[in-house]
Design an enzyme around this catalytic site. Structure first.
Site, PDB file in Angstrom:
ATOM      1  CG  ASP A  91      -9.348   2.705  -0.270  1.00  0.00           C
ATOM      2  OD1 ASP A  91      -8.859   1.583  -0.503  1.00  0.00           O
ATOM      3  OD2 ASP A  91      -8.733   3.587   0.350  1.00  0.00           O
ATOM      4  CG  ASP A 124      -2.197   0.724   1.048  1.00  0.00           C
ATOM      5  OD1 ASP A 124      -2.274   1.535   0.108  1.00  0.00           O
ATOM      6  OD2 ASP A 124      -3.127   0.513   1.840  1.00  0.00           O
TER       7      ASP A 124
HETATM    8  C1  GLA Z   1      -5.696   2.026   2.180  1.00  0.00           C
HETATM    9  C2  GLA Z   1      -6.104   0.839   1.336  1.00  0.00           C
HETATM   10  C3  GLA Z   1      -7.185   0.063   2.056  1.00  0.00           C
HETATM   11  C4  GLA Z   1      -6.653  -0.397   3.393  1.00  0.00           C
HETATM   12  C5  GLA Z   1      -6.187   0.792   4.202  1.00  0.00           C
HETATM   13  C6  GLA Z   1      -5.481   0.361   5.458  1.00  0.00           C
HETATM   14  O1  GLA Z   1      -6.705   2.962   2.255  1.00  0.00           O
HETATM   15  O2  GLA Z   1      -6.536   1.267   0.093  1.00  0.00           O
HETATM   16  O3  GLA Z   1      -7.590  -1.046   1.288  1.00  0.00           O
HETATM   17  O4  GLA Z   1      -5.607  -1.302   3.192  1.00  0.00           O
HETATM   18  O5  GLA Z   1      -5.276   1.600   3.457  1.00  0.00           O
HETATM   19  O6  GLA Z   1      -5.005   1.420   6.178  1.00  0.00           O
END
Ligand code: GLA
Length: 730
Positions: free
Chosen positions: A547, A477
């Site tokens: 997301d 990420d």
């Molecule tokens: C980002 C990712 C999510 C999740 C969060 C965790 O927003 O896109 O899928 O993994 O971080 O903090």
């Protein structure tokens, strides 16, 4: 693939379906003659652009009084030469003098597609590619501008990049250096690009091109949620299924720029490359600088044709991961199920239910390390949170394996929290400008990955964890954009350079980790889809594209993402309702079919949903596994766009056209709607098909020319699928 007519100065680059033709004019100008459907090399023609006399324009030399520099269709454009369009490069000497005038020095054909040092690249097998190397030289400044054109016939793509080589003894500053430039003659073209925001990534935007300069790009240090490093130029009548489309995609994940300049004759200059914002690269004597590569795709069958070329090429020749050709597992991710609030017990319960539902991989998301109880702490402290996971990641991964699930883990390797052990020990390890704010986004700072010792440290920490646990998947990420980008290793460099060096550092770290652990499936992520580009996809063949897991929003995001990137690369999850981003309710079937259009996953607590939904999920997974091969490796065809209709439809077809899946999504319902006929595409006209659920027979011709009847159901957000198999006539 590449034919050179030295006498007449023609170079013809040809792929299976297209030709790209360059005219070398008077040993000075490589001119753009043609790109489109395959044509033969033109014969004798000294200068193909003779104009009637036009007033008030600059000519290169008095003898050629009908050659106007700003009207020449150039392959790579000079600055300060009388060409007043946005140039391909801007390179200053120590007196800030930008003038560079080149002659064609030499050209040759390489029987391969070379890699670009330090940057991610597409690749070709032996014998698949040829590359034109065209060297332009300024003999006063002793600079070579080297244009590369790789041609991969079988994949129908042309790939361009540029190298600047300093052969002299003085230093230069590269302010701007495009990967590719293209001049196109007026044809009332349209400009299509992907714009968006966090949780609203990649929305299609199509504009009629008007005079002036239009730019999209990023200065955020990542390719960004806001714009993707992709654009297409469309003939005025082109659409999803017909017409000429020219697609461009930059293999780079940092600051980029794409420009469309339309002049008074409505002719276009296109530029694509690293964003020149605060960029100033010191080119020392003897040194070279390389741009990232730009992929160019031509289609005469509209946007779908363009996407098919990108999809096939990216599935097969973008990543080198062993996962490139492997079927992707159905996963469950605990993020939306628990956020930071979990312990071993809770996770194991979710995993047990996941196994029963047919899921294959359990992914532990954010919150498993350091003191991480919320998003304020611990990034950089990559050792397990003993309160939540007392037995440690190694043993926990074994527990998951005992359930006959593989185990995956979330990392955010590029970040550091102010509240962390790492920051206490190394407060200067983040990107920062001395004496200035350390701008935070999501309570975190960005590690200075320009510095090798920091990359080494992160590499060691992560590889220790990977070596001591059974991990078969990593979600990498990256949750904030770059700002205040200074590095103590390069105190005098502007932010644009630091962001570029940062990207090189990220690529190096990605390369090291992915090649050390070749069996791990890496999935990229950047607060959802903030860095979904071919640069990252070169290292990680899958991406968490948003997301936003709301099925309705996802229809748009997945539809638009599929313009360039194939469904197998799109992580797509079924989540709970009301949706955490939009508050919307959609039923399990609708969520399931939307997510089944990518690499399927689940992101909800299976122990807190209804028995009926659990059953639906089981059925979905059986369905997905049955059709996974065609969804992940078949041809994907968009039929109805959610950007233009109250319905969306797309198809997956096997390469041999023997089998097809049609997904149809009706959005908001109306009373008393008639059924509608949907024309299918890509089937075999001369064959017969049986729809497997109804047993009804159709000729390919009927499905293509008359269409397939879809009846209306009394429901908002209604998803249906149909499965066609070629009839065996024997
Ligand atoms: C980002 C990712 C999510 C999740 C969060 C965790 O927003 O896109 O899928 O993994 O971080 O903090």
């Amino acid at each position: 693939m590449i034919k050179i007519d030295k006498n007449e100065g023609w170079i013809n680059l040809s792929t299976t379906n297209c030709s790209y033709i360059i005219k070398l004019f008077r040993n000075q100008y490589p001119l753009h003659f043609y790109w489109g459907k395959k044509i033969p090399t033109p014969g004798k023609r000294e200068f193909p652009y003779m104009e009637p006399t036009r007033g008030n324009l600059v000519i290169p030399e008095p003898a050629n009084d009908k050659i106007y520099i700003e009207l020449l269709p150039l392959e790579y454009a000079y600055q300060s030469s009388g060409d007043y369009r946005p140039s391909s490069f801007n390179i200053l000497d120590k007196h800030n003098n930008p003038v560079i005038e080149t002659k064609i020095k030499e050209y040759s054909i390489l029987n391969e597609k070379p890699n670009i040092p330090g940057l991610p690249c597409t690749w070709a097998k032996e014998g698949e590619a040829q590359t034109l190397k065209l060297v332009l030289t300024d003999s006063i400044k002793n600079l070579d501008i080297i244009l590369y054109y790789a041609v991969i016939e079988k994949y129908d793509v042309i790939i361009r990049w540029c190298e600047i080589k300093n052969n002299g003894t003085q230093e230069f500053y590269i302010k701007r250096l495009m990967s590719l430039s293209m001049d196109m003659l007026n044809n009332n073209y349209q400009f299509l690009f992907l714009e968006g925001a966090w949780a609203r990534e990649r929305q299609i935007c199509k504009e009629i091109i008007k005079p002036g300069l239009k730019q999209i790009g990023s200065i955020r240090g990542i390719s960004s949620h806001q714009f993707n490093p992709f654009f297409a130029i469309l003939d005025k009548n082109a659409d999803e299924h017909k017409g000429s489309v020219y697609g461009f995609n930059l293999v780079y994940s940092g600051n980029f720029i794409a420009e469309v300049d339309c002049n008074y004759d409505k002719n276009l200059r296109l530029n694509l490359g690293i964003n020149p914002w605060e960029f100033s690269w010191n080119l020392k004597p003897g040194a070279s600088f390389y741009t990232p590569e730009g992929i160019m795709v031509y289609s005469d069958t509209g946007l779908n044709g363009m996407s098919r070329i990108f999809h096939r090429f990216y599935r097969e020749r973008l990543s080198k991961s062993t996962w490139r050709q492997k079927m992707r597992p159905v996963l469950i991710n605990n993020w939306e199920a628990t956020y930071f609030n979990f312990n071993e017990d809770k996770l194991l319960k979710i995993a047990e239910s996941a196994k029963q539902a047919g899921i294959e991989l359990f992914v532990l998301d954010d919150g498993w390390f350091g003191e991480r109880e919320n998003d304020k702490t611990s990034l950089g402290d990559w050792f397990e949170n003993k309160r939540k996971l007392p037995s440690g990641i190694g043993l926990f991964s074994k527990e998951i394996e005992k359930l006959d699930l593989s185990f995956g883990l979330w990392f955010e390797p590029e970040m550091i929290s102010k509240e962390s052990k790492l920051y206490k020990e190394h407060p200067d390890w983040c990107l920062h400008l001395p004496q200035r704010l350390r701008g935070e986004g999501r309570n975190q700072l960005v590690l200075d990955l320009c510095r090798k010792e920091i990359r080494d440290y992160i590499f060691k920490l992560i590889s220790d964890i990977l070596s001591n646990a059974s991990i078969s998947y990593i979600k990498w990420d990256m949750n904030r954009t770059l700002s205040h980008a200074g590095s103590i290793a390069y105190p005098d460099e502007p932010q644009g350079n630091i962001m570029y060096r940062y990207m090189l550092g990220v690529y190096e770290l990605m390369f090291r980790l992915t090649s050390h652990f070749p069996d791990i499936l890496f999935e990229g992520c950047a607060a959802g889809g903030g860095r979904m580009d071919p640069g990252i996809l070169h290292y990680m063949p899958q991406f968490w594209i948003s997301d936003n897991t709301d099925a309705l929003s996802r229809l748009k995001i997945q539809y638009a993402t599929s313009l360039v990137y194939p469904p197998i690369m799109m992580g797509a999850h079924v989540s709970d309702v009301p949706n955490h981003e939009t508050g919307r309710y959609t039923d399990m079937e609708f969520r399931g079919l939307v997510a089944s259009s990518g690499s399927l996953g689940y992101e909800l607590d299976l122990n807190s949903i209804s028995v009926i939904d659990i059953k639906n999920i089981r059925d979905q997974i059986v369905f997905y596994k049955k059709h996974r091969k065609i969804i992940q490796f078949g041809n994907f065809i968009r039929l109805l766009s959610p950007f233009e209709n109250n319905t969306t439809a797309w198809m997956f077809i096997t390469q041999d056209k023997k089998e097809a899946l049609l997904f149809h999504f009706a959005l908001l319902n109306e009373a008393n709607l008639p059924p509608s006929l949907l024309k299918l595409i890509g089937l075999d006209e001369d064959s017969f098909y049986v729809e497997q659920r109804t047993g009804l027979n159709f000729s390919g011709k009927e499905l293509i020319h008359r269409g397939f009847l879809i009846t209306n159901k009394k429901q908002d957000f209604k998803a249906q699928y149909f499965h066609f198999k070629k009839k065996n006539l024997n």
